[in-house]
Design a protein around this motif. Structure first.
Motif, PDB file in Angstrom:
ATOM      1  N   LEU A 193       0.825  -1.202   0.000  1.00 53.91           N
ATOM      2  CA  LEU A 193       0.000   0.000   0.000  1.00 53.91           C
ATOM      3  C   LEU A 193       0.866   1.261   0.000  1.00 53.91           C
ATOM      4  O   LEU A 193       0.598   2.218  -0.743  1.00 53.91           O
ATOM      5  CB  LEU A 193      -0.921  -0.001   1.215  1.00 53.91           C
ATOM      6  CG  LEU A 193      -1.864   1.202   1.354  1.00 53.91           C
ATOM      7  CD1 LEU A 193      -2.788   1.295   0.141  1.00 53.91           C
ATOM      8  CD2 LEU A 193      -2.674   1.109   2.645  1.00 53.91           C
ATOM      9  N   LEU A 194       1.919   1.268   0.820  1.00 50.17           N
ATOM     10  CA  LEU A 194       2.814   2.419   0.850  1.00 50.17           C
ATOM     11  C   LEU A 194       3.500   2.617  -0.498  1.00 50.17           C
ATOM     12  O   LEU A 194       3.618   3.752  -0.990  1.00 50.17           O
ATOM     13  CB  LEU A 194       3.859   2.235   1.956  1.00 50.17           C
ATOM     14  CG  LEU A 194       3.339   2.281   3.395  1.00 50.17           C
ATOM     15  CD1 LEU A 194       4.458   1.960   4.370  1.00 50.17           C
ATOM     16  CD2 LEU A 194       2.736   3.645   3.699  1.00 50.17           C
ATOM     17  N   ALA A 195       3.958   1.516  -1.099  1.00 53.14           N
ATOM     18  CA  ALA A 195       4.608   1.618  -2.406  1.00 53.14           C
ATOM     19  C   ALA A 195       3.623   2.070  -3.465  1.00 53.14           C
ATOM     20  O   ALA A 195       3.961   2.862  -4.364  1.00 53.14           O
ATOM     21  CB  ALA A 195       5.222   0.266  -2.786  1.00 53.14           C
ATOM     22  N   PHE A 196       2.390   1.571  -3.383  1.00 52.16           N
ATOM     23  CA  PHE A 196       1.359   1.956  -4.348  1.00 52.16           C
ATOM     24  C   PHE A 196       1.110   3.462  -4.298  1.00 52.16           C
ATOM     25  O   PHE A 196       1.070   4.140  -5.328  1.00 52.16           O
ATOM     26  CB  PHE A 196       0.069   1.196  -4.041  1.00 52.16           C
ATOM     27  CG  PHE A 196      -1.072   1.512  -4.966  1.00 52.16           C
ATOM     28  CD1 PHE A 196      -1.195   0.848  -6.170  1.00 52.16           C
ATOM     29  CD2 PHE A 196      -2.006   2.478  -4.633  1.00 52.16           C
ATOM     30  CE1 PHE A 196      -2.251   1.134  -7.030  1.00 52.16           C
ATOM     31  CE2 PHE A 196      -3.057   2.782  -5.474  1.00 52.16           C
ATOM     32  CZ  PHE A 196      -3.174   2.106  -6.689  1.00 52.16           C
ATOM     33  N   VAL A 197       0.948   3.987  -3.104  1.00 51.47           N
ATOM     34  CA  VAL A 197       0.692   5.422  -2.952  1.00 51.47           C
ATOM     35  C   VAL A 197       1.886   6.231  -3.432  1.00 51.47           C
ATOM     36  O   VAL A 197       1.731   7.259  -4.111  1.00 51.47           O
ATOM     37  CB  VAL A 197       0.363   5.743  -1.480  1.00 51.47           C
ATOM     38  CG1 VAL A 197       0.284   7.257  -1.261  1.00 51.47           C
ATOM     39  CG2 VAL A 197      -0.940   5.074  -1.065  1.00 51.47           C
TER      40      VAL A 197
END
Length: 234
Positions: A129-133
């Motif tokens: 999720l952090l990488a996606f954002v």
């Protein structure tokens, strides 16, 4: 008192050997190795078509161009498939362990393994999720990321966390064979995909799905091997 506790003509060395054999039998009965590997293999193999369908066009273009950068992380399988699938898998393993405990009258020391697996699955989803954002607001880099970053990415990916959790299971079960298997499994799923030269069966996305394919096959073969070994031990 010692003499009375021994059978007639009993030998203390034989008694000690019998105790050790009984302890070994209990350890074997406590193991849930092959079931855990089979459940995780099913989850991993089922992720292959889901991952292929969820890959975004950036990822396909990145592989088609030779993988000179990194693609935007548009595949949603880690959040919408992997997390609930792994949670269900570890729940199933825990329920099987409870069943073993009730049927055989021995404890199954599997709870720390299940909790570790759940925690790693949540960590993997959070990292995704952090990488996606982050990557949604960044342009595609023209240079590949450092090798240590890619290694960390493979380690915290679902197939990597499965291997890390299996190390805990090997320790709990005092299972040297499972430890060796897990080390081999991690070596396979952590190796860079460009090490292998394989036909692109699923199109350009083959390189991105290779760790799942290798990991699922290894887990399935491991489940079969440990199941056969268990029948021989009986």
């Amino acid at each position: 008192m010692t003499t009375e506790s021994l059978a007639a003509g009993g030998d203390p060395r034989r008694l000690l050997s019998d105790v050790r054999a009984l302890a070994h039998r209990v350890r074997l009965d406590q193991r849930v190795t092959w079931v855990a590997l089979l459940v995780l293999a099913a989850v991993t193999l089922a992720a292959i078509p889901i991952g292929w369908l969820s890959l975004g066009p950036d990822c396909v273009r990145w592989v088609s161009d030779g993988g000179t950068g990194v693609c935007h992380i548009r595949g949603l399988d880690r959040a919408f498939y992997w997390l609930p699938a792994l949670l269900l898998a570890y729940t199933a393993i825990a329920l099987y362990a409870v069943r073993v405990t009730r049927a055989r009258g021995v404890g199954a020391r599997v709870l720390p393994y299940v909790l570790t697996g759940v925690a790693l699955a949540v960590l993997s989803a959070a990292a995704w999720l952090l990488a996606f954002v982050y990557w949604q607001s960044q342009p595609l880099p023209t240079e590949p990321l450092p090798s240590w970053v890619m290694l960390l990415d493979r380690l915290i990916a679902p197939v990597g966390t499965i291997g890390v959790a299996l190390l805990v299971l090997a320790w709990l079960e005092r299972n040297v064979a499972l430890l060796l298997f897990t080390l081999g499994y991690l070596a396979l799923v952590l190796v860079p995909t460009d090490t292998f030269r394989i036909p692109h069966f699923w199109g350009p996305a083959t390189d991105l799905l290779l760790p799942q394919t290798v990991g699922g096959a290894a887990l399935l073969l491991g489940a079969v091997g440990f199941a056969v070994a268990r029948r021989w031990q009986r």
